[in-house]
Scaffold this motif. Sequence first.
Motif, short mmCIF file in Angstrom:
data_model
loop_
_atom_site.label_atom_id
_atom_site.label_comp_id
_atom_site.label_asym_id
_atom_site.label_seq_id
_atom_site.Cartn_x
_atom_site.Cartn_y
_atom_site.Cartn_z
N LEU A 107 75.53 -1.16 56.71
CA LEU A 107 76.02 0.22 56.73
C LEU A 107 75.15 1.14 55.88
N ILE A 108 74.56 0.56 54.80
CA ILE A 108 73.69 1.40 53.98
C ILE A 108 72.57 1.99 54.81
N THR A 109 72.13 1.22 55.83
CA THR A 109 71.04 1.69 56.67
C THR A 109 71.32 3.08 57.20
N THR A 110 72.52 3.23 57.73
CA THR A 110 72.86 4.52 58.32
C THR A 110 73.67 5.35 57.35
N ASN A 111 73.63 4.95 56.08
CA ASN A 111 74.46 5.66 55.11
C ASN A 111 73.93 7.06 54.85
N CYS A 112 74.85 8.01 54.82
CA CYS A 112 74.42 9.39 54.62
C CYS A 112 73.83 9.57 53.22
N ALA A 113 74.27 8.74 52.26
CA ALA A 113 73.72 8.89 50.91
C ALA A 113 72.22 8.64 50.91
N ILE A 114 71.78 7.64 51.70
CA ILE A 114 70.36 7.30 51.70
C ILE A 114 69.55 8.39 52.40
N LEU A 115 70.01 8.77 53.61
CA LEU A 115 69.29 9.85 54.31
C LEU A 115 69.42 11.14 53.51
N GLY A 116 70.58 11.33 52.89
CA GLY A 116 70.77 12.51 52.04
C GLY A 116 69.76 12.54 50.92
N LEU A 117 69.58 11.39 50.28
CA LEU A 117 68.59 11.32 49.20
C LEU A 117 67.21 11.70 49.72
N ALA A 118 66.83 11.13 50.88
CA ALA A 118 65.52 11.41 51.44
C ALA A 118 65.35 12.90 51.71
N LEU A 119 66.36 13.50 52.34
CA LEU A 119 66.23 14.92 52.71
C LEU A 119 66.30 15.83 51.49
N LEU A 120 67.22 15.50 50.55
CA LEU A 120 67.35 16.34 49.36
C LEU A 120 66.08 16.27 48.52
N GLN A 121 65.55 15.06 48.38
CA GLN A 121 64.32 14.91 47.60
C GLN A 121 63.21 15.75 48.21
N THR A 122 63.14 15.74 49.55
CA THR A 122 62.11 16.52 50.22
C THR A 122 62.35 18.01 50.02
N SER A 123 63.61 18.43 50.21
CA SER A 123 63.86 19.88 50.16
C SER A 123 63.74 20.41 48.74
N LYS A 124 64.00 19.56 47.74
CA LYS A 124 63.84 20.01 46.36
C LYS A 124 62.37 19.95 45.93
N GLY A 125 61.52 19.36 46.78
CA GLY A 125 60.09 19.31 46.48
C GLY A 125 59.74 18.37 45.34
N TYR A 126 60.53 17.30 45.15
CA TYR A 126 60.23 16.36 44.08
C TYR A 126 59.02 15.50 44.41
N GLY A 127 58.18 15.28 43.43
CA GLY A 127 57.05 14.37 43.60
C GLY A 127 57.48 12.94 43.35
N PHE A 128 56.50 12.08 43.08
CA PHE A 128 56.79 10.66 42.95
C PHE A 128 57.71 10.38 41.76
N THR A 129 57.30 10.82 40.55
CA THR A 129 58.09 10.52 39.35
C THR A 129 59.48 11.15 39.42
N GLU A 130 59.50 12.45 39.77
CA GLU A 130 60.78 13.14 39.86
C GLU A 130 61.69 12.46 40.87
N GLY A 131 61.09 12.08 42.01
CA GLY A 131 61.87 11.42 43.05
C GLY A 131 62.46 10.11 42.56
N LEU A 132 61.65 9.38 41.79
CA LEU A 132 62.12 8.09 41.27
C LEU A 132 63.30 8.30 40.33
N VAL A 133 63.15 9.28 39.42
CA VAL A 133 64.24 9.58 38.49
C VAL A 133 65.49 10.02 39.26
N TYR A 134 65.24 10.84 40.28
CA TYR A 134 66.33 11.34 41.11
C TYR A 134 67.06 10.17 41.78
N ALA A 135 66.28 9.21 42.31
CA ALA A 135 66.89 8.08 43.00
C ALA A 135 67.69 7.22 42.04
N VAL A 136 67.11 6.94 40.87
CA VAL A 136 67.83 6.10 39.90
C VAL A 136 69.10 6.82 39.44
#
Lengths: 191, 332
Positions: A107-136
Amino acid sequence: MRDLFWIFVSSMLVNNFTLVLFLGLCPFLGVSAKVATAVRMGMADIFVMVITSVTVSALNAWVLPHAPYLKIIAFIVVIASLVQIVEMVIRKVSPTLFRELGIYLPLITTNCAILGLALLQTSKGYGFTEGLVYAVGSGLGLTLALVLMASIRETVELASVPSIARNMGLVLIIAGSLSLAFMGFAGLFSS
Amino acid sequence: METPRFELTASPHIKGPDSTPRIMWTVVGSLVPVILASVWYFGPSAVLVIATTTASCVLTERFLGHGRTLRDGSATITGILLGLTLPAGLPLWMAFIGGVFAIGLGKLIFGGLGQNVFNPALLGRAFMQAAFPQALTTWPDLGGSWWALRGDNLAFPFMTPHVVSSMTGATPLGLMKFEGAHTALAKLIFGSTGGSLGETASLVILVCGGYLALKKYLDWRIPISIFITVAVLSQLIHIFMPGKPDALFMLFSGGLMLGAVFMATDMVTSPSTPRGAWIYGAGIGALVVVIRLWGGLPEGVMYAILLMNSLVPFINRATQPRLFGTGKEAAA
């Protein structure tokens, strides 16, 4: 450094994925009956989120500038295949955990939290480090919500709940109450 | 069959006179001075708001509950406490809805008294804060005629209340947060400041709380650990960042006294172990300081208590005392 701290607190508490943004509710309601399971689910979530964040950073850096129309498809395909790999690894390494997570890991595969993370990270313009902190931070926030919910559910298991609210009804009420409590974090460290 | 010569019962064998109704009605009694103080400062509006929340809580308990918990006074306490956290000029229909929510979804849905996770009064207050944010942050100013209503109490349900602009003031915490203005300590202690009905008269609350603590109807560890945490943390922050308020201001402003004495100590939703009580109080204190100083809201006592309420099952589990006679390993 200050920005990273803010991203961490914000993703974990202020914009908690489950309790404030209402993403990833299926594991929140489904795997929160026992604390032990909830912790493992949270760990799996953090793990998948970190992988997602790294992948998204790579996709954003190298692939998507050339093909912006592929954004959602690329995210879904890459994340889905990654989660499949994670599932295979867990099945091999820890059959108990695999059994306990049951349907929820796929279910995680299609979980909105995961796709949400991907889209939010992109829309907020986070780079590698920021994205990592955001994910953790987001993963820890999900884990926090799951564990809180599970410990409360274990407590109210013996309560004489009226029949209209048995099981999922009460869980939704508790979820709403937790969400109300998390409103207190609104605007934390934003000024 | 012959009647047994000895009465056979399970422990405890030494019984005190304390019972749930007795404790609850004593708490209600100890809330009377707080109510009187709020009536002294806010006039007929205080009577109206507190009476409405109490009535709606008791009615909800009567019609949705089992009925057997109606006379134990717990719904009355919830109603009074909810009323004391509201601004004086609140339209009464909002207060009524808050009371229904507090008892219905804060307590009865969990199975009634003793089984709820969150403090019902605070849950009702948090719900109202989310539902009617503007009405809940319109604070009446002190002064003017005692007999005058402090806002549009009698607004028709679902209509926009008339805001009398000359009568809206600000709470000391709001002044601190948004204008950087200080309020004199004496005013804070005696309660002649803006704020919700029951939070202004710190001294009265402390005296009533002291009485309850002496009777052991509330766990003194919880308010004490909240006060210590808030005082130490805010004084340290004040020393390093002089722009932030000092310990005395933090202690005597806002709903800290009311929350620490009457709400955090709710027997149902606070930890059952002494060690847990210290942890719980310290957590509330720390969250209050963080939300007040760095949060988007001027006041955070309500949310701090609700958040720690949600951690109570965890604290209870982590602080189980060792069974007498067992080794260290057995406790784990």
